[in-house]
Design a protein around this motif. Sequence first.
Motif, mmCIF file in Angstrom:
data_model
loop_
_atom_site.group_PDB
_atom_site.id
_atom_site.type_symbol
_atom_site.label_atom_id
_atom_site.label_comp_id
_atom_site.label_asym_id
_atom_site.label_seq_id
_atom_site.Cartn_x
_atom_site.Cartn_y
_atom_site.Cartn_z
ATOM 1 N N TRP A 208 -4.048 2.011 -5.489
ATOM 2 C CA TRP A 208 -4.869 3.068 -5.564
ATOM 3 C C TRP A 208 -4.639 3.076 -3.603
ATOM 4 N N GLY A 209 -5.841 4.338 -3.397
ATOM 5 C CA GLY A 209 -5.709 4.622 -2.236
ATOM 6 C C GLY A 209 -4.796 4.221 -1.363
ATOM 7 N N ALA A 210 -4.853 3.392 0.054
ATOM 8 C CA ALA A 210 -4.061 3.322 0.655
ATOM 9 C C ALA A 210 -3.093 1.875 1.000
ATOM 10 N N SER A 211 -3.458 1.385 -0.369
ATOM 11 C CA SER A 211 -2.911 0.175 -0.829
ATOM 12 C C SER A 211 -1.866 -0.296 -1.734
ATOM 13 N N TYR A 212 -0.657 -0.937 -1.571
ATOM 14 C CA TYR A 212 0.423 -1.098 -1.657
ATOM 15 C C TYR A 212 0.478 -3.217 -2.447
ATOM 16 N N GLN A 213 1.134 -2.805 -3.630
ATOM 17 C CA GLN A 213 1.094 -4.173 -4.302
ATOM 18 C C GLN A 213 3.032 -4.895 -4.667
ATOM 19 N N ALA A 214 2.750 -5.721 -4.753
ATOM 20 C CA ALA A 214 4.194 -6.385 -5.149
ATOM 21 C C ALA A 214 4.030 -8.246 -5.974
ATOM 22 N N PHE A 215 4.848 -8.011 -7.239
ATOM 23 C CA PHE A 215 4.338 -8.789 -7.867
ATOM 24 C C PHE A 215 5.662 -10.308 -7.170
ATOM 25 N N ALA A 216 5.397 -10.808 -6.519
ATOM 26 C CA ALA A 216 5.722 -11.728 -6.261
ATOM 27 C C ALA A 216 5.256 -12.527 -5.486
#
Length: 259
Positions: A208-216
């Motif tokens: 969301w917004g300016a955030s990025y995710q990694a499931f690791a």
Amino acid sequence: MASPSRAVLLLVLALASAATAAKARFTATQWTSAHATFYGDETAAETMGGACGYGNLYATGYGTDTAALSTTLFKDGYGCGTCYQIRCAGSPWCRSGSPSITVTATNLCPPNWAQDSNAGGWCNPPRTHFDLSKPAFMRMAQWRAGIVPVVYRRVPCVRSGGLRFALQGNAYWLLAFVMNVAGAGDVAEVAVRSGGAGAAWVRMGHNWGASYQAFAQLGGRALSFRVTSYTTRQTVVAADVVPANWCLGLTYQASVNFS
């Protein structure tokens, strides 16, 4: 010493590289009409946080020169970090000389479907609208106006220092907020690499917004980030910007940024 043919080839490659860099560099757009309002008071306390996830805007370097964008400009968060030059136009409430202000997009101005788009529902699609911090609004118009017609254009974002990555999450999930983005100011894609140059890049999903995710599981090794601009598609690599002993809750600054 290089042969003439090789020298010519190297020159051609250098010119092509320079042309690509120039094409990727973000430049100001044309002036366009819109409207602007403001929210909060002179302290700008209500602008802190916001739908881009920048948190305390003083601490993250954005200050009070900020705007909440209508849905059309916000683009599901891909408009976060973009910069706009705005000038009050054609209203008796404009400041003398119609001075321009430059603001960064840090929030969303959500639609208000209970009100007509021309009578209170200022941020309803497809309107382009800026809901400014009160300090920013007051520099171009008198606050008693409430709403004023403006002209605006996107401009390159001028930032001090490199990209910043604010890390959250847990041992199995990394959430990175990408901030202090220069050039076009926006982000389309982020990838993370855990370990040295030979390690594989892991593409991060937009949260969301300016955030990025990694499931690791990425702990215990230095992290590099590869960031691509939404507007220009220019890519920069912040190599080993996060040291191996990194901690969640901290922000790390790179030495690279967009042009």
